[in-house]
Motif scaffolding. Structure first.
Motif, PDB file in Angstrom:
ATOM      1  N   ARG A 245      26.185  -0.491 -47.394  1.00 31.80           N
ATOM      2  CA  ARG A 245      25.749  -1.889 -47.290  1.00 31.80           C
ATOM      3  C   ARG A 245      25.235  -2.218 -45.895  1.00 31.80           C
ATOM      4  NH1 ARG A 245      30.544  -3.231 -50.275  1.00 31.80           N
ATOM      5  NH2 ARG A 245      29.970  -3.500 -52.432  1.00 31.80           N
ATOM      6  N   THR A 246      25.752  -1.544 -44.863  1.00 32.19           N
ATOM      7  CA  THR A 246      25.241  -1.799 -43.506  1.00 32.19           C
ATOM      8  C   THR A 246      23.834  -1.245 -43.334  1.00 32.19           C
ATOM      9  OG1 THR A 246      26.101   0.226 -42.461  1.00 32.19           O
ATOM     10  CG2 THR A 246      27.583  -1.709 -42.549  1.00 32.19           C
ATOM     11  N   ILE A 247      23.493  -0.229 -44.103  1.00 38.04           N
ATOM     12  CA  ILE A 247      22.158   0.357 -44.032  1.00 38.04           C
ATOM     13  C   ILE A 247      21.141  -0.593 -44.662  1.00 38.04           C
ATOM     14  CG2 ILE A 247      20.705   2.266 -44.859  1.00 38.04           C
ATOM     15  CD1 ILE A 247      23.259   4.014 -44.700  1.00 38.04           C
ATOM     16  N   ASP A 248      21.522  -1.204 -45.784  1.00 37.87           N
ATOM     17  CA  ASP A 248      20.642  -2.171 -46.454  1.00 37.87           C
ATOM     18  C   ASP A 248      21.496  -3.279 -47.056  1.00 37.87           C
ATOM     19  OD1 ASP A 248      18.842  -3.642 -47.964  1.00 37.87           O
ATOM     20  OD2 ASP A 248      17.772  -1.889 -48.689  1.00 37.87           O
TER      21      ASP A 248
ATOM     22  N   GLU B 298      20.820  -6.013 -48.291  1.00 37.67           N
ATOM     23  CA  GLU B 298      20.256  -6.726 -49.436  1.00 37.67           C
ATOM     24  C   GLU B 298      20.552  -6.051 -50.773  1.00 37.67           C
ATOM     25  OE1 GLU B 298      16.123  -7.532 -48.769  1.00 37.67           O
ATOM     26  OE2 GLU B 298      16.507  -8.470 -46.821  1.00 37.67           O
ATOM     27  N   LEU B 299      21.126  -4.866 -50.750  1.00 38.51           N
ATOM     28  CA  LEU B 299      21.446  -4.175 -52.003  1.00 38.51           C
ATOM     29  C   LEU B 299      22.518  -4.948 -52.770  1.00 38.51           C
ATOM     30  CD1 LEU B 299      21.645  -0.462 -50.829  1.00 38.51           C
ATOM     31  CD2 LEU B 299      19.923  -1.439 -52.356  1.00 38.51           C
TER      32      LEU B 299
END
Length: 81
Positions: free
Chosen positions: A29-32, A34-35
């Motif tokens: 979740r920190t990578i994206d 908005e997922l």
């Protein structure tokens, strides 16, 4: 294997695996951010499915895994105090 046949060691190990998997969800979740939650789970499944390739490309990871496995086996053989 049915739940009634699982040893307490296996149950504890599964609980640990789920805990670590949830930490991986959080990291992804920190990578994206908005997922959606289901998308995070699908992406995590992809990462897990690709782990053997990662190990093949990084022999030092395989050696580290072997070392950890050795430590786990040694702990199993030690008597409880």
């Amino acid at each position: 294997m049915t739940k009634s046949k699982l040893s307490s060691k296996v149950v504890r190990a599964r609980t640990l695996a789920v805990y670590e998997l949830e930490k991986l969800f959080d990291y992804i979740r920190t990578i994206d951010p908005e997922l959606e939650p289901d998308q995070v789970i699908v992406l995590t499944a992809f990462v897990l499915s690709d782990l053997p390739n990662l190990f093949k490309q990084n022999p030092e990871l395989v050696e580290r895994m072997k070392g950890i496995a050795t430590n786990v086996k040694l702990k199993r053989r030690q008597p409880l105090n």
